[in-house]
Design an enzyme around this catalytic site. Structure first.
Site, PDB file in Angstrom:
ATOM      1  CG  HIS A 187      15.759  10.661 -22.958  1.00  0.00           C
ATOM      2  ND1 HIS A 187      17.043  10.155 -23.019  1.00  0.00           N
ATOM      3  CD2 HIS A 187      15.219  10.454 -24.186  1.00  0.00           C
ATOM      4  CE1 HIS A 187      17.260   9.658 -24.224  1.00  0.00           C
ATOM      5  NE2 HIS A 187      16.175   9.831 -24.960  1.00  0.00           N
ATOM      6  CG  ASP A 212      13.960  11.481 -27.493  1.00  0.00           C
ATOM      7  OD1 ASP A 212      15.021  10.835 -27.535  1.00  0.00           O
ATOM      8  OD2 ASP A 212      12.998  11.178 -26.755  1.00  0.00           O
ATOM      9  CG  HIS A 252      18.653  10.222 -27.887  1.00  0.00           C
ATOM     10  ND1 HIS A 252      17.632   9.294 -27.951  1.00  0.00           N
ATOM     11  CD2 HIS A 252      19.578   9.826 -28.804  1.00  0.00           C
ATOM     12  CE1 HIS A 252      17.929   8.381 -28.872  1.00  0.00           C
ATOM     13  NE2 HIS A 252      19.087   8.690 -29.408  1.00  0.00           N
ATOM     14  CG  MET A 292      18.001  10.222 -32.380  1.00  0.00           C
ATOM     15  SD  MET A 292      16.334   9.810 -31.846  1.00  0.00           S
ATOM     16  CE  MET A 292      16.142  10.991 -30.512  1.00  0.00           C
ATOM     17  CG  MET A 303      18.892   3.811 -29.946  1.00  0.00           C
ATOM     18  SD  MET A 303      17.933   4.921 -28.900  1.00  0.00           S
ATOM     19  CE  MET A 303      16.324   4.883 -29.699  1.00  0.00           C
ATOM     20  N   GLY A 360      13.813   7.426 -33.899  1.00  0.00           N
ATOM     21  CA  GLY A 360      12.966   8.251 -34.768  1.00  0.00           C
ATOM     22  C   GLY A 360      11.561   8.508 -34.262  1.00  0.00           C
ATOM     23  N   GLY A 401       8.436   7.660 -31.085  1.00  0.00           N
ATOM     24  CA  GLY A 401       7.964   7.028 -29.858  1.00  0.00           C
ATOM     25  C   GLY A 401       6.924   5.971 -30.209  1.00  0.00           C
ATOM     26  CG  ASP A 456      15.361   6.058 -25.913  1.00  0.00           C
ATOM     27  OD1 ASP A 456      14.132   5.942 -25.808  1.00  0.00           O
ATOM     28  OD2 ASP A 456      15.927   7.067 -26.383  1.00  0.00           O
ATOM     29  N   GLY A 488      10.341   1.559 -26.416  1.00  0.00           N
ATOM     30  CA  GLY A 488       9.464   0.447 -26.063  1.00  0.00           C
ATOM     31  C   GLY A 488       9.644  -0.045 -24.633  1.00  0.00           C
ATOM     32  CB  SER A 503       4.049   5.677 -25.347  1.00  0.00           C
ATOM     33  OG  SER A 503       4.983   4.705 -25.673  1.00  0.00           O
TER      34      SER A 503
HETATM   35  C1  DX5 Z   1      12.899   7.271 -30.074  1.00  0.00           C
HETATM   36  C2  DX5 Z   1      13.243   8.145 -28.887  1.00  0.00           C
HETATM   37  C3  DX5 Z   1      12.686   7.681 -27.599  1.00  0.00           C
HETATM   38  C4  DX5 Z   1      11.184   7.593 -27.556  1.00  0.00           C
HETATM   39  C5  DX5 Z   1      10.767   6.633 -26.491  1.00  0.00           C
HETATM   40  O1  DX5 Z   1      13.710   7.575 -31.143  1.00  0.00           O
HETATM   41  O2  DX5 Z   1      14.643   8.218 -28.713  1.00  0.00           O
HETATM   42  O3  DX5 Z   1      13.202   8.411 -26.507  1.00  0.00           O
HETATM   43  O4  DX5 Z   1      10.581   8.811 -27.352  1.00  0.00           O
HETATM   44  O5  DX5 Z   1       9.386   6.484 -26.580  1.00  0.00           O
HETATM   45  P1  DX5 Z   1       8.642   5.113 -26.215  1.00  0.00           P
HETATM   46  O6  DX5 Z   1       8.908   4.848 -24.762  1.00  0.00           O
HETATM   47  O7  DX5 Z   1       7.225   5.416 -26.510  1.00  0.00           O
HETATM   48  O8  DX5 Z   1       9.231   4.049 -27.102  1.00  0.00           O
HETATM   49 ZN    ZN Z   2      15.638   9.058 -26.855  1.00  0.00          ZN
END
Ligand code: DX5
Ligand code: ZN
Length: 229
Positions: free
Chosen positions: A48, A50, A81, A83, A152, A157, A159, A187, A189, A210
């Site tokens: 994935h 970002d 993904h 953003m 989401m 934005g 992690g 996606d 947490g 994370s």
């Molecule tokens: C947040 C990203 C996620 C993020 C997930 O905007 O799209 O993909 O990296 O990270 P964790 O698992 O730490 O929330």
């Molecule tokens: Zn993502």
């Protein structure tokens, strides 16, 4: 150029009951190939990626060159993904860089339908993401054009944020609305405490940042997360 492998990649992801997808946001980009090999050894089914532009979200990451670099070193499906604002101006380039699935944010475009169609015309999987504050109702008209819907569970934005349980209700609602072919992804947490609820609510693709990259051993982390699904 990647047409056959794209179709195969999508089909493979649809077949599995659930897959843990590492979000590379927190990986060591100085050793990208080594990181990807470690994830392949851990048995992940896709990567994935970002992409953030510092405008749609207040954070800035990377773009096409990193997608292209990943494509060169792995055959794993690449789940991109976006953003970013005005994603319609960049989807062709992400497709050419080797993305298998391109997900845009509903909040970033006037008409998701147009951009989803554009992505499908490029023979990429088309994904639509919604932030926690965006309703399912607002994307209902676009669902038939989605190969994937990304719920989401944090505001896009960064992690390392805490999981927002509103995502579970949305996943349950979506599961009833979309066809079996449509992948549901969550996606933000997602970790050992939250992953099972996400899967039970209907998510097949579980994006984890994370809870993999802050662990010393990726294989152990992926295995433990997968066992919980
Ligand atoms: C947040 C990203 C996620 C993020 C997930 O905007 O799209 O993909 O990296 O990270 P964790 O698992 O730490 O929330
Ligand atoms: Zn993502």
């Amino acid at each position: 150029m990647f047409l056959m492998s794209r179709r195969r990649h999508l089909a493979e992801l649809r077949q599995a009951p659930a897959a843990v997808l590492p979000s590379l946001l927190l990986c060591d980009f100085g050793n990208l190939e080594r990181e990807i090999r470690r994830l392949e050894s851990a048995g992940v089914r896709a990567l994935h990626l970002d992409v953030m532009d510092g405008q749609f979200v207040p954070n800035l990451t990377y773009g096409m060159p990193i997608v292209e670099a990943c494509r060169r070193v792995t055959d794993l499906p690449l789940d991109v993904h976006l953003m970013i604002k005005e994603p319609q101006n960049y989807v062709k380039q992400f497709c050419d860089a080797g993305a298998d699935i391109i997900t845009i944010h509903a909040e970033a475009v006037d008409s998701p339908i147009d951009v989803l169609s554009q992505i499908r015309e490029l023979d990429c999987g088309a994904g639509l993401a919604i932030n926690p504050g965006t309703t399912i109702e607002s994307i209902k008209n676009s669902l038939s054009l989605c190969d994937l819907v990304l719920v989401m569970s944090v505001n896009a934005g960064f992690g390392g944020q805490s999981f927002q349980p509103i995502a579970l209700n949305k996943l349950r609602e979506l599961r009833k609305l979309v066809s079996k072919e449509t992948l549901l992804e969550v996606d933000g947490g997602v970790n050992k405490k939250t992953i099972r609820d996400c899967q039970t609510a209907g998510a097949q693709l579980l994006v984890v940042g994370s809870a993999i990259f802050r662990e010393p051993n990726y294989s152990d982390a992926v295995q433990q997360l997968t066992e919980l699904t």
